[in-house]
Design a protein around this motif. Sequence first.
Motif, PDB file in Angstrom:
ATOM      1  N   PHE A 188      -7.255  14.321  -7.348  1.00 28.29           N
ATOM      2  CA  PHE A 188      -7.713  12.969  -7.042  1.00 28.29           C
ATOM      3  C   PHE A 188      -6.542  11.996  -6.906  1.00 28.29           C
ATOM      4  CE2 PHE A 188     -11.884  14.520  -8.518  1.00 28.29           C
ATOM      5  CZ  PHE A 188     -12.580  14.189  -7.374  1.00 28.29           C
ATOM      6  N   VAL A 189      -5.554  12.140  -7.783  1.00 25.79           N
ATOM      7  CA  VAL A 189      -4.396  11.242  -7.704  1.00 25.79           C
ATOM      8  C   VAL A 189      -3.675  11.435  -6.367  1.00 25.79           C
ATOM      9  CG1 VAL A 189      -2.124  10.763  -8.674  1.00 25.79           C
ATOM     10  CG2 VAL A 189      -4.068  11.083 -10.181  1.00 25.79           C
ATOM     11  N   LEU A 190      -3.457  12.702  -5.989  1.00 24.29           N
ATOM     12  CA  LEU A 190      -2.732  12.969  -4.751  1.00 24.29           C
ATOM     13  C   LEU A 190      -3.546  12.556  -3.528  1.00 24.29           C
ATOM     14  CD1 LEU A 190      -1.204  16.434  -5.683  1.00 24.29           C
ATOM     15  CD2 LEU A 190       0.014  14.282  -5.420  1.00 24.29           C
ATOM     16  N   ALA A 191      -4.874  12.778  -3.598  1.00 28.16           N
ATOM     17  CA  ALA A 191      -5.714  12.389  -2.470  1.00 28.16           C
ATOM     18  C   ALA A 191      -5.659  10.873  -2.281  1.00 28.16           C
ATOM     19  CB  ALA A 191      -7.149  12.848  -2.704  1.00 28.16           C
ATOM     20  N   ALA A 192      -5.725  10.130  -3.390  1.00 31.18           N
ATOM     21  CA  ALA A 192      -5.641   8.671  -3.297  1.00 31.18           C
ATOM     22  C   ALA A 192      -4.294   8.271  -2.701  1.00 31.18           C
ATOM     23  CB  ALA A 192      -5.811   8.046  -4.677  1.00 31.18           C
ATOM     24  N   ALA A 193      -3.217   8.956  -3.145  1.00 29.10           N
ATOM     25  CA  ALA A 193      -1.887   8.641  -2.628  1.00 29.10           C
ATOM     26  C   ALA A 193      -1.844   8.828  -1.125  1.00 29.10           C
ATOM     27  CB  ALA A 193      -0.847   9.534  -3.303  1.00 29.10           C
ATOM     28  N   ARG A 194      -2.383   9.956  -0.653  1.00 33.99           N
ATOM     29  CA  ARG A 194      -2.332  10.252   0.780  1.00 33.99           C
ATOM     30  C   ARG A 194      -3.122   9.236   1.585  1.00 33.99           C
ATOM     31  NH1 ARG A 194       2.037  12.348   2.293  1.00 33.99           N
ATOM     32  NH2 ARG A 194       2.643  13.892   0.761  1.00 33.99           N
ATOM     33  N   LEU A 195      -4.307   8.870   1.065  1.00 33.88           N
ATOM     34  CA  LEU A 195      -5.131   7.920   1.797  1.00 33.88           C
ATOM     35  C   LEU A 195      -4.397   6.605   1.953  1.00 33.88           C
ATOM     36  CD1 LEU A 195      -8.673   8.694   0.364  1.00 33.88           C
ATOM     37  CD2 LEU A 195      -7.796   9.146   2.653  1.00 33.88           C
ATOM     38  N   MET A 196      -3.694   6.174   0.893  1.00 33.10           N
ATOM     39  CA  MET A 196      -2.962   4.906   0.978  1.00 33.10           C
ATOM     40  C   MET A 196      -1.832   4.995   1.989  1.00 33.10           C
ATOM     41  SD  MET A 196      -2.832   3.694  -2.910  1.00 33.10           S
ATOM     42  CE  MET A 196      -4.279   3.011  -3.662  1.00 33.10           C
ATOM     43  N   LEU A 197      -1.110   6.123   1.968  1.00 33.73           N
ATOM     44  CA  LEU A 197       0.003   6.265   2.906  1.00 33.73           C
ATOM     45  C   LEU A 197      -0.522   6.326   4.337  1.00 33.73           C
ATOM     46  CD1 LEU A 197       2.278   8.702   0.901  1.00 33.73           C
ATOM     47  CD2 LEU A 197       2.730   6.327   1.469  1.00 33.73           C
ATOM     48  N   LEU A 198      -1.694   6.953   4.531  1.00 34.63           N
ATOM     49  CA  LEU A 198      -2.291   7.014   5.865  1.00 34.63           C
ATOM     50  C   LEU A 198      -2.613   5.618   6.361  1.00 34.63           C
ATOM     51  CD1 LEU A 198      -4.778  10.027   5.932  1.00 34.63           C
ATOM     52  CD2 LEU A 198      -2.693   9.693   7.271  1.00 34.63           C
ATOM     53  N   ARG A 199      -3.143   4.776   5.442  1.00 35.04           N
ATOM     54  CA  ARG A 199      -3.506   3.410   5.823  1.00 35.04           C
ATOM     55  C   ARG A 199      -2.288   2.662   6.325  1.00 35.04           C
ATOM     56  NH1 ARG A 199      -6.580   0.359   1.192  1.00 35.04           N
ATOM     57  NH2 ARG A 199      -5.488  -1.465   1.956  1.00 35.04           N
ATOM     58  N   LEU A 200      -1.152   2.876   5.622  1.00 35.54           N
ATOM     59  CA  LEU A 200       0.057   2.170   6.038  1.00 35.54           C
ATOM     60  C   LEU A 200       0.543   2.671   7.395  1.00 35.54           C
ATOM     61  CD1 LEU A 200       2.039   0.058   4.631  1.00 35.54           C
ATOM     62  CD2 LEU A 200       3.607   1.963   4.680  1.00 35.54           C
ATOM     63  N   GLU A 201       0.408   3.997   7.606  1.00 28.53           N
ATOM     64  CA  GLU A 201       0.841   4.557   8.885  1.00 28.53           C
ATOM     65  C   GLU A 201       0.048   3.944  10.030  1.00 28.53           C
ATOM     66  OE1 GLU A 201       0.879   8.859   9.303  1.00 28.53           O
ATOM     67  OE2 GLU A 201       2.322   8.924   7.665  1.00 28.53           O
TER      68      GLU A 201
ATOM     69  N   VAL B 146       0.838  -1.204   0.000  1.00 28.21           N
ATOM     70  CA  VAL B 146       0.000   0.000   0.000  1.00 28.21           C
ATOM     71  C   VAL B 146       0.873   1.254   0.000  1.00 28.21           C
ATOM     72  CG1 VAL B 146      -1.870   1.174   1.135  1.00 28.21           C
ATOM     73  CG2 VAL B 146      -1.694  -1.283   1.297  1.00 28.21           C
ATOM     74  N   GLY B 147       1.934   1.226   0.799  1.00 26.20           N
ATOM     75  CA  GLY B 147       2.811   2.384   0.882  1.00 26.20           C
ATOM     76  C   GLY B 147       3.513   2.663  -0.435  1.00 26.20           C
ATOM     77  N   ILE B 148       3.964   1.591  -1.093  1.00 27.54           N
ATOM     78  CA  ILE B 148       4.638   1.775  -2.380  1.00 27.54           C
ATOM     79  C   ILE B 148       3.673   2.381  -3.381  1.00 27.54           C
ATOM     80  CG2 ILE B 148       5.728   0.589  -4.308  1.00 27.54           C
ATOM     81  CD1 ILE B 148       6.738  -1.480  -2.346  1.00 27.54           C
ATOM     82  N   ILE B 149       2.436   1.835  -3.423  1.00 22.97           N
ATOM     83  CA  ILE B 149       1.459   2.398  -4.365  1.00 22.97           C
ATOM     84  C   ILE B 149       1.214   3.871  -4.031  1.00 22.97           C
ATOM     85  CG2 ILE B 149      -0.884   2.205  -5.267  1.00 22.97           C
ATOM     86  CD1 ILE B 149      -0.761  -0.755  -4.669  1.00 22.97           C
ATOM     87  N   GLY B 150       1.144   4.195  -2.734  1.00 18.67           N
ATOM     88  CA  GLY B 150       0.970   5.593  -2.348  1.00 18.67           C
ATOM     89  C   GLY B 150       2.098   6.459  -2.879  1.00 18.67           C
ATOM     90  N   GLY B 151       3.330   5.989  -2.725  1.00 16.55           N
ATOM     91  CA  GLY B 151       4.479   6.747  -3.220  1.00 16.55           C
ATOM     92  C   GLY B 151       4.436   6.919  -4.725  1.00 16.55           C
TER      93      GLY B 151
END
Lengths: 281, 329
Positions: free
Chosen positions: B311-324, B238-243
């Motif tokens: 939308f792309v950045l929001a999706a990225a942030r949500l994924m990184l939040l999930r990993l956190e 998930v974190g990699i996809i976020g990055g």
Amino acid sequence: MNPIYVRRRRKDIVVRGLCFGAAAVGVTWLALILLTLLYNGIAGLNLDLFVADTPPPGSTEGGLRNAIVGSLIMTVIGVGIGAPLGLFAGTYLAEYGRNDKLTSVIRFINDILLSAPSIIIGLFIYGAVVVPMRGFSAIAGSLALAVIVIPVVLRTTEDMLLLVPNALREAASALGLPRSLVIKRIAYRAARSGLITGVLLATARVAGETAPLLFTALSNQFFSLGLNKTMANLPVTINNFVQSPYAYWKQLAWSGALLITLTVLALNIGARILGAERTAK
Amino acid sequence: MAVESNAIDAAGPYDRAKALSAFKLGDVTFYWITRLSAISVLLILGGIILSLIVGAFPAMKEYGFAFLWTQRWAPSADPPVLGALGPMYGTLVTSFIAMLIAIPVGLGIAIFLTELCPQWLRRPIGMAVELLAGIPSIIYGMWGFFVLGPFLANTFQPFMIKIFDGVPVLGAVFAGPPSYLSLFNAALILAIMVLPFITSISVDVFKTVPPVLKEAAYGVGCTTWEVVRSVVIPYTRVGIIGGVMLALGRALGETMAVTFIIGNSFRISSSIFAPGTTISAAIASEFAESDGLHQSGLILLGLLLFVLTFFVLAAARLMLLRLEKKAGR
């Protein structure tokens, strides 16, 4: 030896080699860019670059004084407006609103603004400042840079303040220090090098920004200090000169590019050293 | 009142009350200064959206949804004919090719830095890659135009054109003539520019893998590659996809570097060696000299870009939040 083992080992070596190659590519690329800049820009680095103004087309003497001064002025104003705002906003997020709904919304929006295309910021300032003021101006350029500075400073401020141990705050509160002084005298001081890192990184980020200045500050061939008129600045001057047919203009553009890159890299490295000091403690 | 003139009273209860109320005022003021600064972030976002919509309104009214699938871009026609298809195509194609190159290389560097690199080399290499992110985008543009462009046009492109000549689909993708200004050159520069984002986020998320997991895998005899493929990457997916999404957001909106080397052509060509344009490059090269409907059309392009990156950045942030959250922070 077992053929499966040999195959696994071979695969591992191939992947290791590819990873090593990838790292080499990254480092080589940085070196290539820096070498190109040095090779093309070093010839034009002389005193004239800093004391003479940009020459008219076809002329073979002149420097970048007006552009350098203009860039300095706009960067200073931009950081001067953006850094305090970002600092205070980051303070709110880390100190007052830790468990606030508002905080998580603002953090999310801020992270998006942090990576938003800078040309969009230019369009925003064009609509919000340039159109009402009826003209391109240095102040519009500075404001565009300030909008880029805010998210960078906010993010680092919040991160750095969250690293300050709560015991420090509790000790200060126990002595009867009011909340605002706990923040200003204790938390800010404990996080000082981190906060400076944020401002340096933000300065580095806006020092080379070109896109948001293209239609806010525009540029200018002359030396000017008026904030309500167009102002020469390095990035846009480089952009215009490097695409021109005049050899001397191109030379100036490369020297300007070298100057900007060295400044930005120095700011970046300075910020990283400061930041590393903090984490090492 | 008396406090001001009487030295003995100065240390008395009056002074204390005054000092306390001064503290209180300072406290309230500081609280509101920080709160309003924090809210200003929301105002900026609101301002961006509002000013884009207001600026784009005339073009929206004139062209409607047809704007999205019109390829012709003729601002000097009367009335001007404007369509976003060319810039949108260029934006998506360059970003796609850039990610295709940057993801494997960026992950490779991250794996090298976390698993293979000797400790003393870690900082210098990590720093060099992060400095790539610090170089201003106009420098990338100049470098792309004067160094990378000629190199690609003289060596790489003729080579690819020759190889794929006559092959059904790929032949059209890699069709000539070689050019300094092309979608492919822009994509390659973009790849270099977003590389540091992918690498630094991947390094960060790789560090969240509990050492026990890796040690267990090494303990049963896994090679480094097997540990990375079966333990590290699944754990941090998930974190990699976020990055990667974060890097994609950057690539979509990158302006100056692309403007230099993409050629600013609104025609869609099947070849990636042909010139094209992106949304940001179109705005950067035409906005200052535009007016009326043309300008409004450019702002509408900006609005499209903003919505896309948002939308792309929001999706990225949500994924990184999930990993956190998973890492327990």
